[in-house]
Motif scaffolding. Structure first.
Motif, short mmCIF file in Angstrom:
data_model
loop_
_atom_site.label_atom_id
_atom_site.label_comp_id
_atom_site.label_asym_id
_atom_site.label_seq_id
_atom_site.Cartn_x
_atom_site.Cartn_y
_atom_site.Cartn_z
N PRO A 159 0.71 -1.15 0.19
CA PRO A 159 0.19 0.41 -0.21
C PRO A 159 0.96 1.47 0.54
O PRO A 159 1.01 2.11 0.93
N ILE A 160 1.53 1.53 -0.99
CA ILE A 160 3.05 2.30 -1.04
C ILE A 160 2.06 3.65 -2.00
O ILE A 160 2.62 4.04 -2.55
N THR A 179 -0.45 -14.18 -2.21
CA THR A 179 -0.14 -14.00 -4.48
C THR A 179 0.86 -14.24 -4.89
O THR A 179 0.56 -14.75 -5.97
N LEU A 180 1.93 -14.17 -3.87
CA LEU A 180 3.63 -14.58 -4.09
C LEU A 180 3.13 -16.12 -4.29
O LEU A 180 3.74 -16.46 -5.29
N ALA A 181 2.78 -16.81 -3.22
CA ALA A 181 2.11 -18.22 -4.26
C ALA A 181 1.69 -18.76 -5.12
O ALA A 181 2.02 -18.90 -5.50
N GLY A 207 -2.53 -6.48 7.77
CA GLY A 207 -2.83 -7.71 6.75
C GLY A 207 -2.38 -8.44 5.75
O GLY A 207 -2.53 -8.60 4.60
N VAL A 208 -1.17 -6.92 5.27
CA VAL A 208 -0.72 -6.36 3.92
C VAL A 208 0.54 -8.02 4.04
O VAL A 208 0.43 -8.40 2.51
N TRP A 209 1.09 -8.25 4.78
CA TRP A 209 2.19 -9.67 4.67
C TRP A 209 1.02 -10.11 3.74
O TRP A 209 2.03 -11.82 3.46
N GLU A 210 0.26 -10.69 4.46
CA GLU A 210 -1.02 -12.46 4.09
C GLU A 210 -1.18 -11.80 3.08
O GLU A 210 -1.11 -13.40 2.43
N ARG A 262 6.75 1.19 10.00
CA ARG A 262 5.72 0.57 8.08
C ARG A 262 5.50 -0.97 8.74
O ARG A 262 4.59 -1.58 8.69
N PHE A 263 6.60 -1.73 9.30
CA PHE A 263 6.34 -3.69 9.64
C PHE A 263 5.05 -3.20 10.41
O PHE A 263 4.27 -4.45 9.81
N ARG A 264 5.34 -3.17 11.27
CA ARG A 264 3.69 -3.07 12.45
C ARG A 264 2.69 -2.45 11.64
O ARG A 264 1.89 -3.69 11.69
N ARG A 265 3.06 -1.81 11.31
CA ARG A 265 1.27 -0.69 10.55
C ARG A 265 0.53 -2.20 9.82
O ARG A 265 -0.45 -2.49 8.72
#
Length: 122
Positions: free
Chosen positions: A19-20, A83-85, A75-78, A67-70
């Motif tokens: 989300p950048i 998506t990458l998988a 749920g951005v990392w999930e 940024r990592f925590r936010r």
């Protein structure tokens, strides 16, 4: 670019998932140095070091941590992982690990020959 930093191809794929970009993010000041912040996050996850030990070349450790925590809470990392998988599965790239770690026989619940020998000597 350091050994573990994102390549141009990797960044092009990842950039669209984070989300950048203006269409992907909310209100507020536009974030700067997104790629170096992502590289800082990846460095920290790879090394397992405390956030304060992230090298300054990636930016302020506090910015990287926030940024990592936010993104974790949002749920951005999930979303990125799923998506990458899917991209990897569609392209035929699989990363299946077949590592096997052999434990000592006593770790698997087997008879320990040293314990048996000690019992015989009693």
């Amino acid at each position: 670019m350091s050994r573990g930093d994102l390549t141009e191809a990797e960044w092009r794929i990842l950039k669209g998932l984070l989300p950048i970009e203006p269409e992907n993010r909310g209100r507020g000041r536009r974030p700067e140095q997104n790629r170096s912040i992502i590289n800082g996050i990846l460095w920290r996850l790879r090394c397992g070091a405390p956030w304060r030990d992230v090298p300054p070349k990636y930016g302020s450790w506090n910015t990287i941590y926030r940024r990592f925590r936010r993104w974790s809470e949002a749920g951005v990392w999930e979303t990125v992982a799923v998506t990458l998988a899917e991209v990897m599965a569609d392209s035929g790239h699989y990363s299946i690990d077949s590592t096997t770690v052999r434990a000592h026989v006593s770790a698997a619940g087997g008879k320990d020959p040293m314990r048996r020998r000690a019992a015989e000597l009693r």
